[in-house]
Design an enzyme around this catalytic site. Structure first.
Site, PDB file in Angstrom:
ATOM      1  N   GLU A 260       0.886  -1.169   0.000  1.00 48.99           N
ATOM      2  CA  GLU A 260       0.000   0.000   0.000  1.00 48.99           C
ATOM      3  C   GLU A 260       0.917   1.210   0.000  1.00 48.99           C
ATOM      4  O   GLU A 260       1.502   1.540   1.026  1.00 48.99           O
ATOM      5  CB  GLU A 260      -0.855   0.029   1.276  1.00 48.99           C
ATOM      6  CG  GLU A 260      -1.707  -1.185   1.498  1.00 48.99           C
ATOM      7  CD  GLU A 260      -2.929  -1.210   0.603  1.00 48.99           C
ATOM      8  OE1 GLU A 260      -3.192  -0.205  -0.079  1.00 48.99           O
ATOM      9  OE2 GLU A 260      -3.605  -2.240   0.570  1.00 48.99           O
ATOM     10  N   GLU A 394       4.272  13.113  -4.768  1.00 47.86           N
ATOM     11  CA  GLU A 394       3.522  13.130  -3.505  1.00 47.86           C
ATOM     12  C   GLU A 394       4.259  14.015  -2.488  1.00 47.86           C
ATOM     13  O   GLU A 394       5.422  13.778  -2.189  1.00 47.86           O
ATOM     14  CB  GLU A 394       3.426  11.698  -2.957  1.00 47.86           C
ATOM     15  CG  GLU A 394       2.669  11.613  -1.667  1.00 47.86           C
ATOM     16  CD  GLU A 394       2.656  10.205  -1.076  1.00 47.86           C
ATOM     17  OE1 GLU A 394       3.731   9.583  -0.965  1.00 47.86           O
ATOM     18  OE2 GLU A 394       1.560   9.742  -0.728  1.00 47.86           O
TER      19      GLU A 394
END
Ligand SMILES: NC(=O)c1ccc[n+]([C@@H]2O[C@H](COP(=O)([O-])OP(=O)(O)OC[C@H]3O[C@@H](n4cnc5c(N)ncnc54)[C@H](O)[C@@H]3O)[C@@H](O)[C@H]2O)c1
Ligand SMILES: NCCCC=O
Ligand code: NA
Length: 504
Positions: A260, A394
């Protein structure tokens, strides 16, 4: 202000149901990001401790008190843990805020979610008993077959700091529900509440070795776990580069992994929305909750040109209203980022965006009223183009970048213009359009007319460079189960493939 004098427990590693000093006796300081002060320390595990924990976990699955439990028996442990988390909620929430900078309100909500996640997987553990053995009808007189679901074995769970206890529990709860024995390695930047989980397991009498908790540095504690030959799976949540290293280590042993990873998720806002304020609040929540340190943060606003100016105006009004303060203060809505490193990283992203020609419409600096702590103002950046770093990478901080679009096709292209694929949101009252976006978005999580709500029942995970595998829901449980087919020959007749020697 909540009690900031909650004592920080001085714990050791939690291995085989007891507290154990790390073999090398090393410790790592705990820093409170709101004050920059050292408030305690955590044990630093190394490969030697990983070996001891793996051994304890293997013994647990070989012992009847864990390895032969039914789902219903394991559910009792999970429910007891949930009840203890709720009993200790106030202290755990304060510790979480002191360690990670998360607002006290959000930490308290996390503790409710932690308890809810244990409860949810307790239900699934019970339900597993009737699904443990599923007959498969072959319409054959010769064979009887069935499929077993059984625990995968010893699993390594490596987790990040942004929801320190909750991200761990998304893996711990299903792993225990499945009957695995687990070794949890939380982030060195925020491990306190995960160690307190060890104390809870001790108090409720979880069989020894079913859950082991090793705090420590990534390469020193997480690395040996990922490459350990007696660990059957690694379930990882964290950054892409670390995910890559873990996958590389696991690949040497063909060890399964689930990853993840990060995201750069879009939120697309159409001009047909009825209420600018409702859309503005979701947009803000999508990027400023948890100070933007959310893997699924909708950090790219893609707004229809016809309402862009009015919408940005409304966003600014809402943003100026956000209370930035010590996370333990009442009504705090934006605390510091987790560490000095993260603070520098976020400010660097903002200054790079400026140098590349973007406009800092709001924020971009340390709030004037806070002289200490890793605080960054909520930041909105416009005049962004698709080749800029701020559009592509990000940030993992309270930074929203904005682009406008004219047509639906353009909006879809911009939304999918990312190497990531974790989440995506669309705001529109046109149901058909929302369906088209649901299909077109290249991601694992879709939000319609909202951003970020998360439920234990739903699968969590992404595609592209956001990783693979799913936490939560029934998918989270399946990822800790081994599927075993059993085929029994039931005929009294010989198989008759070879010529029988008795016929020579
Ligand atoms: N997709 C999701 O569900 C989700 C959820 C939360 C966070 N994240 C992502 O996590 C990242 C932020 O978390 P982070 O900074 O803690 O990530 P990180 O990758 O730095 O660390 C995550 C964990 O990996 C460990 N680690 C570091 N190096 C390692 C190595 N060589 N071998 C084994 N383990 C190692 C760390 O100690 C920590 O426990 C962001 O990219 C964010 O998007 C994703
Ligand atoms: N709402 C929880 C999101 C977890 C990822 O960072
Ligand atoms: Na900390």
């Amino acid at each position: 202000m909540a009690n900031r004098n909650v004592p920080i427990p001085r714990r050791q590693l939690y291995i085989g149901g007891e507290w154990r000093e790390p073999v090398k006796k090393k410790r790592i300081p705990i820093i409170n990001p709101a004050t920059e002060e050292i408030i305690g320390d955590i044990p630093a595990a190394t490969a030697e401790d990983v070996d001891i924990a793996v051994e304890a976990a293997r013994k647990a699955i070989a012992r009847d008190d864990w390895g032969s439990t039914t789902g219903a028996q394991r559910a009792k442990y999970l429910r007891a843990i949930a009840a203890k988390v709720l009993e200790k909620k106030s202290v755990l929430a304060t510790l979480e805020s002191l360690d990670s900078g998360k607002t006290l309100f959000e930490s308290a909500a996390d503790m409710d979610d932690v308890a809810g996640c244990f409860e949810y997987y307790a239900d699934l553990a019970e339900a597993l008993d009737s699904r443990r053995k599923i007959p498969v009808n072959l319409n054959s007189d010769s064979f009887k077959t069935y499929v077993l679901r059984e625990p995968l074995g010893v699993v390594g769970l490596i987790t990040p700091w942004n929801y320190p206890l909750l991200m761990a529990i998304w893996k711990v709860a299903p792993a225990l529900a499945a009957g695995c024995a687990a070794i949890l390695k939380p982030s060195e930047l925020a491990s306190i509440t995960c160690l307190e989980l060890g104390e809870i397991c001790r108090e409720i009498g979880l069989p020894s070795g079913a859950l082991n908790i090793l705090t420590g540095l990534g390469p020193e504690a997480g690395g040996p776990l990922a490459s350990h030959p007696h660990v059957d799976k690694i379930s990882f949540t964290g950054s892409g580069p670390t995910g890559s290293k873990i996958m590389t280590a696991a690949a040497q042993l063909v060890k399964p992994v689930s990853l993840e990873l990060g995201g750069k998720s879009p939120i697309v806002v159409f001009d047909d929305i009825d209420n600018l304020d409702i859309a503005a609040e979701w947009t803000l929540f999508g990027i400023f909750v948890n100070t933007g340190q959310v893997c699924s943060a909708t950090s790219r606003l893609i707004v229809q040109e016809s309402i862009a100016s009015a919408f940005l105006d409304r966003l600014l009004k809402w943003t100026k209203n956000i209370k930035i303060s010590d996370p333990l203060e009442e009504d705090c809505k934006l605390g510091p980022v987790v560490s000095a490193g993260q603070y520098e990283k976020v400010l660097k992203f903002i200054s790079n965006a400026k140098s590349e020609g973007a406009t800092i419409l709001y924020g971009g600096e340390r709030p004037q009223h806070l002289k200490k702590g890793y605080y960054v103002q909520p930041t909105i950046i416009t005049d962004v183009n698709t080749s800029m770093e701020i559009w592509k990478e990000e940030v993992f901080g309270p930074v929203l970048c904005v682009k406008t679009f004219k047509t639906e096709e353009e909006a879809i292209e911009l939304a999918n213009d990312t190497k990531y694929g974790l989440a995506a949101a669309v705001m529109s009252k046109d149901v058909k359009r929302c369906e088209r976006f649901t299909k077109a978005f290249q991601s694992g999580i879709i939000w319609i007319n909202c951003s970020q709500p998360t439920f234990n029942q739903l699968p969590w995970g992404g595609k592209k460079r956001s990783g693979f595998g799913r936490d939560l829901g029934e998918w989270g449980l399946e990822s800790f189960l081994n599927i075993k087919q059993v085929t029994e020959y039931t005929s009294a007749e010989p198989w008759a493939f070879y010529k029988s020697p008795s016929k020579n």
